[in-house]
Design an enzyme around this catalytic site. Structure first.
Site, PDB file in Angstrom:
ATOM      1  CD  GLU A  53       5.983  -9.622  15.910  1.00  0.00           C
ATOM      2  OE1 GLU A  53       4.613  -9.485  16.369  1.00  0.00           O
ATOM      3  OE2 GLU A  53       5.844  -7.979  15.680  1.00  0.00           O
ATOM      4  CE1 TYR A 136       0.390  -8.616  13.412  1.00  0.00           C
ATOM      5  CE2 TYR A 136       1.852  -9.780  14.707  1.00  0.00           C
ATOM      6  CZ  TYR A 136       1.451  -8.545  13.993  1.00  0.00           C
ATOM      7  OH  TYR A 136       2.036  -7.841  14.151  1.00  0.00           O
ATOM      8  CG  ASP A 154      -3.392  -6.966  14.832  1.00  0.00           C
ATOM      9  OD1 ASP A 154      -2.990  -5.978  13.643  1.00  0.00           O
ATOM     10  OD2 ASP A 154      -3.123  -6.705  16.012  1.00  0.00           O
TER      11      ASP A 154
END
Length: 233
Positions: A53, A136, A154
């Site tokens: 990520e 997120y 997103d």
């Protein structure tokens, strides 16, 4: 005199259960045939997912792939990363640019080693305390590593919500309460990880920002943006 294409209706109410069920069925069927395969999608290791990520921020997956594999080979655990210097990690990640990645990774590793005994936190509240971790990333970890029904949002996912459901989010999508509320309402109780990946890939390959694949879209019959689709036939 040319006419402007019809504009989609802006809705103010969230979709009902039957709309959500139909939407899930169509996208899930699409995902069974079209999901992309990357190594970070084939693991439940929260450390490996956290690294992915971080590397994927503002960078496409194809560019990240080689460095992701090299990174895990050199720093396979939180403890291994916590013992590295920011300069050392930054040198490895230099091809990706954005030096903040190395700083955040090293800071998070030290925090998890010292505060959590080397174990990744499993709550959104605790994850958000880590350096550089936003909603997120926290939600992505909860879904992919811990199997929790955590929704993500997103720009790709926001675009799907706005077009299909006819809602209008704020300028900064990642902070929009309406869009997050929609994401939370739609995420299934089971297999949220696969659902989130389906949304990401659908937004990246079909419901794209420019030249979307409307003619082949499995959602087009009920999409609130279909007026634009039919006006270009």
């Amino acid at each position: 005199m040319s006419q402007n294409p019809p504009q989609p209706e802006i809705k103010t109410q969230l979709p009902n259960f039957s709309e959500i069920q139909w939407f899930r069925r169509q996208l899930s069927a699409w995902g069974r045939e079209n999901l992309r395969d990357f190594p970070w999608r084939n693991t439940r290791d929260p450390y490996a997912i956290f690294v992915a990520e971080c590397l994927l921020q503002k960078t496409d997956a194809a560019t990240v792939l080689h460095l992701y594999i090299a990174f895990l080979a050199q720093y396979p655990t939180w403890d291994a990363l916590a013992g590295a210097s920011v300069e050392e990690v930054g040198q490895l990640l230099q091809p990706l640019g954005l030096f903040f990645r190395a700083e955040r990774l090293c800071q998070s590793a030290k925090t998890i080693r010292d505060r959590y005994s080397g174990k990744t936190p499993q709550t959104e509240v605790e994850l958000l305390k880590l350096p550089g971790v936003g909603k997120y990333t926290a939600r992505s970890l909860l879904a992919h590593a811990f199997g929790k029904p955590a929704a993500i949002l997103d720009t790709n996912v926001a675009r799907i919500w706005e077009r299909f459901f006819g809602v209008k989010g704020d300028r900064v999508k990642s902070r929009c309460r309406l869009l997050w509320g929609l994401a939370d309402r739609i995420v299934p109780a089971r297999n949220a990880s696969r659902w989130n990946l389906t949304l990401l890939d659908f937004g990246a390959s079909v419901c794209t920002a420019k030249n979307p694949g409307c003619f082949d879209c499995p959602l087009r019959s009920r999409c609130c943006d279909r007026a634009k689709f039919t006006s270009t036939r």
